[in-house]
Design a protein around this motif. Structure first.
Motif, PDB file in Angstrom:
ATOM      1  N   VAL A   1       0.698  -1.150  -0.048  1.00 56.59           N
ATOM      2  CA  VAL A   1       0.069  -0.129   0.176  1.00 56.59           C
ATOM      3  C   VAL A   1       0.748   1.303   0.080  1.00 56.59           C
ATOM      4  O   VAL A   1       0.796   2.063  -0.897  1.00 56.59           O
ATOM      5  N   LEU A   2       1.875   1.529   0.971  1.00 51.68           N
ATOM      6  CA  LEU A   2       2.677   2.602   1.173  1.00 51.68           C
ATOM      7  C   LEU A   2       3.721   2.773  -0.100  1.00 51.68           C
ATOM      8  O   LEU A   2       3.675   4.139  -0.373  1.00 51.68           O
ATOM      9  N   SER A   3       3.953   1.957  -0.767  1.00 47.02           N
ATOM     10  CA  SER A   3       4.766   2.300  -2.168  1.00 47.02           C
ATOM     11  C   SER A   3       3.800   2.865  -3.159  1.00 47.02           C
ATOM     12  O   SER A   3       4.593   3.465  -4.003  1.00 47.02           O
ATOM     13  N   LYS A   4       2.661   2.829  -2.945  1.00 37.04           N
ATOM     14  CA  LYS A   4       1.739   3.363  -3.967  1.00 37.04           C
ATOM     15  C   LYS A   4       1.129   4.627  -3.516  1.00 37.04           C
ATOM     16  O   LYS A   4       0.128   5.082  -4.334  1.00 37.04           O
ATOM     17  N   LEU A   5       1.524   5.124  -2.434  1.00 36.35           N
ATOM     18  CA  LEU A   5       0.874   6.595  -2.057  1.00 36.35           C
ATOM     19  C   LEU A   5       2.132   7.307  -2.017  1.00 36.35           C
ATOM     20  O   LEU A   5       2.737   7.432  -1.142  1.00 36.35           O
ATOM     21  N   PRO A   6       2.469   8.152  -3.255  1.00 37.69           N
ATOM     22  CA  PRO A   6       3.669   8.871  -3.279  1.00 37.69           C
ATOM     23  C   PRO A   6       3.763   9.968  -2.419  1.00 37.69           C
ATOM     24  O   PRO A   6       4.867  10.169  -2.151  1.00 37.69           O
ATOM     25  N   LYS A   7       2.528  10.697  -2.084  1.00 38.28           N
ATOM     26  CA  LYS A   7       2.714  11.834  -1.164  1.00 38.28           C
ATOM     27  C   LYS A   7       2.559  11.656   0.436  1.00 38.28           C
ATOM     28  O   LYS A   7       3.001  12.517   1.140  1.00 38.28           O
ATOM     29  N   MET A   8       2.343  10.319   0.686  1.00 37.74           N
ATOM     30  CA  MET A   8       2.071  10.107   2.327  1.00 37.74           C
ATOM     31  C   MET A   8       3.436  10.194   2.945  1.00 37.74           C
ATOM     32  O   MET A   8       4.637   9.701   2.412  1.00 37.74           O
ATOM     33  N   LYS A   9       3.216  11.113   4.086  1.00 36.80           N
ATOM     34  CA  LYS A   9       4.510  11.124   4.638  1.00 36.80           C
ATOM     35  C   LYS A   9       4.450  10.654   6.296  1.00 36.80           C
ATOM     36  O   LYS A   9       5.474  10.479   7.012  1.00 36.80           O
ATOM     37  N   MET A  10       3.219  10.566   6.667  1.00 37.55           N
ATOM     38  CA  MET A  10       3.242  10.297   8.095  1.00 37.55           C
ATOM     39  C   MET A  10       1.856   9.452   8.269  1.00 37.55           C
ATOM     40  O   MET A  10       0.671  10.017   7.674  1.00 37.55           O
ATOM     41  N   VAL A  11       1.694   8.335   9.111  1.00 36.63           N
ATOM     42  CA  VAL A  11       0.504   7.601   9.393  1.00 36.63           C
ATOM     43  C   VAL A  11       0.546   7.643  10.984  1.00 36.63           C
ATOM     44  O   VAL A  11       1.490   7.450  11.641  1.00 36.63           O
ATOM     45  N   VAL A  12      -0.656   8.150  11.473  1.00 40.01           N
ATOM     46  CA  VAL A  12      -0.886   8.028  12.799  1.00 40.01           C
ATOM     47  C   VAL A  12      -2.017   7.018  13.128  1.00 40.01           C
ATOM     48  O   VAL A  12      -3.284   7.195  12.537  1.00 40.01           O
ATOM     49  N   ARG A  13      -1.670   5.854  13.915  1.00 39.44           N
ATOM     50  CA  ARG A  13      -2.469   5.018  14.369  1.00 39.44           C
ATOM     51  C   ARG A  13      -3.295   5.600  15.511  1.00 39.44           C
ATOM     52  O   ARG A  13      -2.711   5.922  16.411  1.00 39.44           O
ATOM     53  N   CYS A  14      -4.708   5.367  15.272  1.00 41.34           N
ATOM     54  CA  CYS A  14      -5.476   6.160  16.599  1.00 41.34           C
ATOM     55  C   CYS A  14      -5.754   5.056  17.697  1.00 41.34           C
ATOM     56  O   CYS A  14      -6.668   4.290  17.664  1.00 41.34           O
ATOM     57  N   GLY A  15      -4.447   4.900  18.410  1.00 42.58           N
ATOM     58  CA  GLY A  15      -4.570   4.052  19.411  1.00 42.58           C
ATOM     59  C   GLY A  15      -3.078   3.867  19.906  1.00 42.58           C
ATOM     60  O   GLY A  15      -2.199   4.540  19.341  1.00 42.58           O
ATOM     61  N   ILE A  16      -2.941   2.931  20.963  1.00 42.32           N
ATOM     62  CA  ILE A  16      -1.617   2.604  21.288  1.00 42.32           C
ATOM     63  C   ILE A  16      -0.840   1.707  20.528  1.00 42.32           C
ATOM     64  O   ILE A  16       0.483   2.101  20.128  1.00 42.32           O
ATOM     65  N   GLY A  17      -1.375   0.419  20.275  1.00 46.97           N
ATOM     66  CA  GLY A  17      -0.803  -0.495  19.649  1.00 46.97           C
ATOM     67  C   GLY A  17      -0.893  -0.269  18.075  1.00 46.97           C
ATOM     68  O   GLY A  17      -1.485   0.637  17.579  1.00 46.97           O
ATOM     69  N   VAL A  18       0.450  -0.663  17.446  1.00 48.15           N
ATOM     70  CA  VAL A  18       0.609  -0.553  16.088  1.00 48.15           C
ATOM     71  C   VAL A  18       0.534  -1.701  15.236  1.00 48.15           C
ATOM     72  O   VAL A  18       1.407  -1.671  14.434  1.00 48.15           O
ATOM     73  N   ASP A  19       0.178  -2.870  15.733  1.00 48.93           N
ATOM     74  CA  ASP A  19      -0.209  -4.238  15.029  1.00 48.93           C
ATOM     75  C   ASP A  19      -0.404  -4.343  13.589  1.00 48.93           C
ATOM     76  O   ASP A  19       0.327  -4.855  12.980  1.00 48.93           O
ATOM     77  N   ASN A  20      -1.185  -3.303  13.432  1.00 47.00           N
ATOM     78  CA  ASN A  20      -1.667  -3.153  11.850  1.00 47.00           C
ATOM     79  C   ASN A  20      -0.711  -2.462  10.883  1.00 47.00           C
ATOM     80  O   ASN A  20      -0.922  -2.270   9.813  1.00 47.00           O
ATOM     81  N   LEU A  21       0.276  -1.783  11.665  1.00 46.42           N
ATOM     82  CA  LEU A  21       1.309  -0.885  10.699  1.00 46.42           C
ATOM     83  C   LEU A  21       2.518  -1.865  10.558  1.00 46.42           C
ATOM     84  O   LEU A  21       3.236  -2.098  11.830  1.00 46.42           O
ATOM     85  N   ASN A  22       3.074  -2.069   9.484  1.00 45.18           N
ATOM     86  CA  ASN A  22       4.242  -2.603   9.422  1.00 45.18           C
ATOM     87  C   ASN A  22       5.357  -1.693   9.475  1.00 45.18           C
ATOM     88  O   ASN A  22       5.428  -0.848   8.212  1.00 45.18           O
TER      89      ASN A  22
END
Length: 329
Positions: A63-84
Motif C-alpha cells: 500500500v505505502l509504495s503506491k501512496l507517493p505523497k504520504m509522509k505520516m501515518v498516525v494510528r488512533c490507539g496505542i498499539g501499532v500491530d496493523n502497521l508494518n
C-alpha cells in the motif's frame, strides 16, 4: 495545501472527527474522512493525502509504495500491530501512535478485573442470579495487602495501575527489560526478571506490546513456574496469551482465574469460545480503553500529531524511530 485523511472513518459515526476537521481548517490543512475497507481502496482513495489517521486498516509496502505523497501515518490507539514499521521506514513514512489518550481508563479496567477475581464478584453474582445463596464455593479469597502484583511490561498504563494497586497494599513486581532502573525506583516497584515475575506473583497484569518477543509469553513453560492459584489479567493484546495453555492451566488449578479484555481471536472463535461458561473467567470485548473522554482525547490527539507535522512542526510519538532523518520531505 497539505491534506490529512481518515482512512477507515466508518468505525466512528458521522461527525466524530469534527474537532479534527476544525483544527485542519484553522491551520490551512485540507481534510477528508474516507471509508476504506481494503488495501486497494486505500490506494485508490488516498493518492493525494500527505498524512492519514487509521484504526484497523493494515498498511504495508504493498500500500505505502503506491501512496507517493504520504509522509505520516498516525494510528488512533496505542498499539501499532496493523502497521508494518519496517515498510513505513523503507518508504520514508513516519509511523506514529497516541500512547497516552486512555491511560486512566485501561489502568482502572485492569484494576477492576483484578478485584473482580480477588473478591469473586462475577463468580458470586452469577450464583445469586441462578438462585444459589452460598458463601463457601470456588477458590479461597485472600487479603490483598498480603499479595504480590506482577506487572508484565511497565509502561504508562502499568505504572498507573501500580499507583492504584499500591494504595490497596499490593507489593509491586515489574518486568520490563527496556526501561532504565529509575522508572522502577521512582514508583516503588521491584524490578525482576521474567522467571521471578512468574514465580513470585500472586496476580499478574499483562501490559506489554505485541512483539515477536512477547507473543504467547503467557505459555505452558512460564505458567509452570508460577504458584498454583495465580490470577492473570490481560488488557494489552490477545496474542500475548497462549489460550490453549491458559485452558490447560485453568483445568489443572495452576490458574485460579483469568480476566481478559483482549483475546487471540476477536471476536472469539473455536479456541477462545472454550473460555465461555467458566465461573473463574471474566471476559470483556476489548473495551478497557473506552470512555466518552478517552474517545474525544484519542481523535483530538491523533489529529494534533498529524497537523503539527503538516504545518512544519517536529514529528512526535514516532514509533519507527529509524526513519528520523530519512523521511520524505
Amino acid at each position: 495545501m497539505s491534506k490529512l485523511v481518515v482512512l477507515d472513518g466508518h468505525h466512528y459515526p458521522e461527525g466524530a472527527y469534527a474537532e479534527v476537521e476544525k483544527l485542519c481548517k484553522e491551520k490551512g490543512v485540507d481534510f477528508a474522512v474516507l471509508d476504506c475497507n481494503s488495501p486497494e481502496e486505500v490506494v485508490e482513495k488516498a493518492q493525494d493525502a500527505d498524512a492519514c489517521l487509521c484504526i484497523y486498516v493494515k498498511l504495508d509496502d504493498a500500500v505505502l509504495s503506491k501512496l507517493p505523497k504520504m509522509k505520516m501515518v498516525v494510528r488512533c490507539g496505542i498499539g501499532v500491530d496493523n502497521l508494518n514499521l519496517e515498510d513505513h521506514t523503507k518508504n520514508g513514512i513516519y509511523a506514529c501512535n497516541v500512547p497516552d489518550y486512555g491511560v486512566e481508563e485501561v489502568a482502572i479496567h485492569a484494576l477492576g478485573d483484578i478485584l473482580a477475581l480477588e473478591r469473586k464478584i462475577v463468580f458470586y453474582s452469577s450464583r445469586v442470579h441462578a438462585g444459589v445463596w452460598s458463601e463457601d464455593e470456588g477458590y479461597t479469597m485472600r487479603r490483598v495487602s498480603l499479595r504480590k502484583l506482577g506487572l508484565l511490561g511497565y509502561g504508562r498504563i502499568a505504572r498507573k495501575l501500580g499507583e492504584f494497586a499500591k494504595v490497596l497494599g499490593y507489593t509491586l513486581l515489574a518486568y520490563d527489560p527496556f526501561l532504565p532502573d529509575k522508572f522502577f525506583e521512582e514508583t516503588g516497584a521491584r524490578k525482576v526478571d521474567l522467571d521471578t515475575l512468574f514465580r513470585e506473583s500472586d496476580v499478574m497484569a499483562v501490559m506489554a506490546p505485541a512483539t515477536p518477543e512477547t507473543i504467547h509469553i503467557v505459555n505452558d513453560e512460564n505458567l509452570a513456574k508460577a504458584k498454583d492459584g495465580l490470577f492473570v489479567v490481560n488488557t494489552a493484546r490477545g496474542a500475548l496469551i497462549d489460550t490453549a495453555a491458559v485452558l490447560r492451566a485453568l483445568d489443572s488449578g495452576k490458574l485460579a482465574g483469568i480476566a481478559l479484555d483482549v483475546l487471540e481471536e476477536e471476536p472469539p472463535k473455536e479456541l477462545c469460545s472454550q473460555l465461555f461458561g467458566r465461573d473463574n473467567v471474566v471476559l470483556s470485548p476489548h473495551i478497557a480503553y473506552r470512555s466518552l473522554e478517552s474517545f474525544e482525547a484519542l481523535k483530538r490527539m491523533a489529529g494534533e500529531t498529524a497537523v503539527t507535522f503538516l504545518t512544519g512542526g517536529e514529528p512526535y510519538n514516532v514509533v519507527n524511530r529509524e526513519v528520523i532523518g530519512k523521511a520524505k520531505s
